[in-house]
Design a protein around this motif. Sequence first.
Motif, PDB file in Angstrom:
ATOM      1  N   UNK A 183     -43.693 -25.113  25.150  1.00 32.67           N
ATOM      2  CA  UNK A 183     -43.825 -25.835  23.732  1.00 32.67           C
ATOM      3  C   UNK A 183     -43.110 -26.987  23.495  1.00 32.67           C
ATOM      4  N   UNK A 184     -41.722 -27.152  23.767  1.00 29.93           N
ATOM      5  CA  UNK A 184     -41.084 -28.466  23.886  1.00 29.93           C
ATOM      6  C   UNK A 184     -41.992 -29.740  24.423  1.00 29.93           C
ATOM      7  N   UNK A 185     -42.457 -29.259  25.586  1.00 31.45           N
ATOM      8  CA  UNK A 185     -43.246 -30.458  26.247  1.00 31.45           C
ATOM      9  C   UNK A 185     -44.097 -30.809  25.122  1.00 31.45           C
ATOM     10  N   UNK A 186     -45.283 -30.066  24.521  1.00 37.18           N
ATOM     11  CA  UNK A 186     -45.975 -30.266  23.659  1.00 37.18           C
ATOM     12  C   UNK A 186     -45.490 -31.162  22.415  1.00 37.18           C
ATOM     13  N   UNK A 187     -44.510 -30.750  21.991  1.00 39.70           N
ATOM     14  CA  UNK A 187     -43.612 -31.579  21.021  1.00 39.70           C
ATOM     15  C   UNK A 187     -43.305 -32.812  21.438  1.00 39.70           C
ATOM     16  N   UNK A 198     -34.035 -33.826  31.821  1.00 39.52           N
ATOM     17  CA  UNK A 198     -34.882 -35.026  31.548  1.00 39.52           C
ATOM     18  C   UNK A 198     -35.207 -34.907  30.008  1.00 39.52           C
ATOM     19  N   UNK A 199     -35.524 -33.803  29.684  1.00 43.76           N
ATOM     20  CA  UNK A 199     -35.978 -33.316  28.294  1.00 43.76           C
ATOM     21  C   UNK A 199     -34.782 -33.773  27.401  1.00 43.76           C
ATOM     22  N   UNK A 200     -33.526 -33.331  27.947  1.00 45.57           N
ATOM     23  CA  UNK A 200     -32.375 -33.311  27.107  1.00 45.57           C
ATOM     24  C   UNK A 200     -31.939 -34.628  26.815  1.00 45.57           C
ATOM     25  N   UNK A 201     -32.009 -35.434  27.720  1.00 47.47           N
ATOM     26  CA  UNK A 201     -31.769 -36.884  27.721  1.00 47.47           C
ATOM     27  C   UNK A 201     -32.645 -37.948  27.036  1.00 47.47           C
ATOM     28  N   UNK A 233     -33.376 -30.394  19.630  1.00 48.59           N
ATOM     29  CA  UNK A 233     -32.250 -29.456  19.775  1.00 48.59           C
ATOM     30  C   UNK A 233     -32.553 -28.206  20.608  1.00 48.59           C
ATOM     31  N   UNK A 234     -33.561 -27.636  20.467  1.00 44.41           N
ATOM     32  CA  UNK A 234     -33.726 -26.315  21.446  1.00 44.41           C
ATOM     33  C   UNK A 234     -33.756 -26.573  23.106  1.00 44.41           C
ATOM     34  N   UNK A 235     -33.692 -27.737  23.333  1.00 42.06           N
ATOM     35  CA  UNK A 235     -33.660 -28.080  24.714  1.00 42.06           C
ATOM     36  C   UNK A 235     -32.170 -27.722  25.378  1.00 42.06           C
TER      37      UNK A 235
END
Length: 635
Positions: A72-76, A214-217, A299-301
Amino acid sequence: MAEEISCKASTPRRLSHETSGHFPTWSLETLLQRLRSLNTKQDDKLAHILDVVGEFGTFQRRLVALTFIPISLSAFFIFVDHFVFTAQKPYCNTSWILAVGPNLSEAEQLNLTLPREPNGSFLTCLMYLPVNWNLDSIIHFGLNDTVSCQDGWIYPDAQERSLINEFDLVCDKEFSWNIVQAILWSGILIGSIIFGFLSDRLGRYPCILLSLLGLIIFGFGTAFVKSFRQYLFFRFGVSQAVTGYLISSVSLASEWLGGEHRAHAIILENCFFTVGLMFLTGLAYSLHHWRLLFLVGGAPTFPLIAYIWILPESPRWLMMKGKTEEAKKVLRYAAYVNKKTIPVSLLNKLHLSSKKVTEASVLDFYSNNYLRKFVLVMVCVWFAIGYNYCLLSTQRRDFSTSIYFTTLIPSIMKLPARLGCIFLLEQVGRKRSLIFTFFQGSLLCFISLLIHPGKDAGLALNWPSSPQRSLCLTTELKSMYTLLVMLGEFSLIASFTVLLAYSTELLPTVLRSTGLGLVTLALAAGVIMCLTFISHDQNFLPSFLCCFSATLALLLCNLLPETRNQPLFDSLEHLPTLKKSLSLEMTDDLTSDDMTEVAKNTFLNATMENFNSDSISSMRQTYEDTVSQAEEAAD
C-alpha cells in the motif's frame, strides 16, 4: 490381439485416436506432460515438506498479510506526484510599488504593475519595469517597459501548498510533467535490474529489508528536500526501493505457497496496491501541504523495521544455495506456527549434493533455450502492457478537471478487475486468461486512439489537458470515449495481474527475481517510450506502436506453456528442453533400437489398461521398468 497391440506400438503417434475407448480425450502428449509433472513433484522433497507444513496455514496467511502494508505504501510513493503539482496561477511579485503606495489593494497593485494579455488577463511571466516615481505619477502616466519577473512570484489564488509555489516552477523554471514521470520510471527501470540481481544473489529477506530502508530514506525523507532537483533525486531513489520490494516480496510469497494459493497471494498483493492508491487520494484531499502529505503518508514506514525479526527467508532459495540447515530451521518454525509436525525421516531427506548447488547468472537467459524463449516473449508482452496502459491513463486525464476524481474512480474499478483474475486463473488457466484480457485491453486502446476527440487538434495527449479542446466536444462523443478508456484500463489491469502470477511460475527459483527484474524493465521501457512520444506531440507513432506491440505480443503468447497446477521450477536442470516436444521425446524412446518390440508392447498395453487420473504413478513405474528391461536386453 497381439497383432493389434503390435500395430499400435509401431505407430505411437496415433495412439490417442486408436484407443479412444480407453481414454477418449487424452493424447500421448498430455499423458507425457502429466508424467513429467509427476516426476518433478516426486523429486521435489521440499514440496512434500511444504504439504506437511500446510498449504495455507497460519504461517502463510501471516506472511501474505505482512506484505500488505508495504504494498500500500508503494502505491502511495509511486502516484503521489499527481497531488503535489497542483496547478497554480502565479503573478510576478511587484511589492516594490508598496513602498510608494502602502495603502494599495491587491487589485490596484496588479493593475498598475502587470501587463495584460489580449483577453484581459494578467501576464504570468512579465511585469512593468520598476521606476523611482511617486504614486500619482505612476497612476497618471502609467508604466510601459516590461521585464521578466525579478523578485519571484506570488500566488494570490493558491489554496494549497504545492511544489509549484514552493520552488516557483513557472515561466523559465516550469517543469514538464512527462519528464517527472520519466525520471520516476527510470528509477523503476534501474531498480528492476539491481534488485532483481541482488534478490537472487543475497536472498529475498535481505532485499526486502533493503527496500524498506529505501522507503524510509527516500520516501519519508522527501518531505525535507530543499530544492526541486533534490525532490527528483529522492523520487528516483524511492522508485527503485518500491521496485525492489515488489520483486522480492512476490518471489518470497510464491516460493512459500503452492498451487492456486500462490496466484491468490499475488492477486491480493495487487489489490492492496489499489487500496494504497485510494488511501493516497483521501489523504491528499484532506491535507493541503505537500510536505505534510509526505510526512503523514510516509510515517507508516517506520514500524516496518520490525520485519527484521518477523520476516522469514524462502526455503526454496536456501535449498538452491546449499543452505540446507537454514532451510530446515525456517520449515520447522513454519510447522510450529501452523501446529504441524514434520516427520524427522522426511526432514532428513532434505539435502542437496554439492554438485547440484549451481550458480546461475543473467547470462543463462541467453544460453538456456527455455529461458531465452520465455524472456523474449514476456519482454514483448510486458512492454506492450506498459505502453498501452500509459496511453490510456494519459488520455483519461485529458477529460477531467479534478485529479481526485481521475484517481479515485479508476482505483475503485481496479479492485474487481484484479479480484476477477482469481476466477479466470482457476477456470481458464494462465495462458488463455492473459490472451483474453490483453487482447480486449489492446483493442479498446487502439479504438480510443482512432476516435480520440483531440485528433483534429494534433492528438495532443499532454497532461494536464487543454480546457478549450475539452469544451468543444460533444457530450455523446466524450461519454463514449471515456467509457472506452475506462474499460481498456480495466482489461489491462487484469492482464497485468495475470501476467505477474504467470511470470512468477514460469521462472526457476535460482533466477526468479532476476527474471522479474528483466520483465519489469520492459514494462518501464514501454511507459518511458509512451511518455516520450506524448511529450513530442507525435500523431502517428502512438497509434502504430500500440497496434504493432499488441499484435506481436499476442502472437508470441501462444508459445508459452500453461502453468496451472504445475510445480515451480527450482534449478535450471528442472527446466524443460525446447529441442523437441515431449511427445517426440517419448516416441524416440519407443522407437529406438535399444528397446525390443516386446518392451514396446508391454509399455503400451500397460498404458491402455491402467491409464486414468489416479494411476499415473503406476504408469511411471511401468515405464521405468520397461526401459530397464530394454537396456538389459540390449546389453
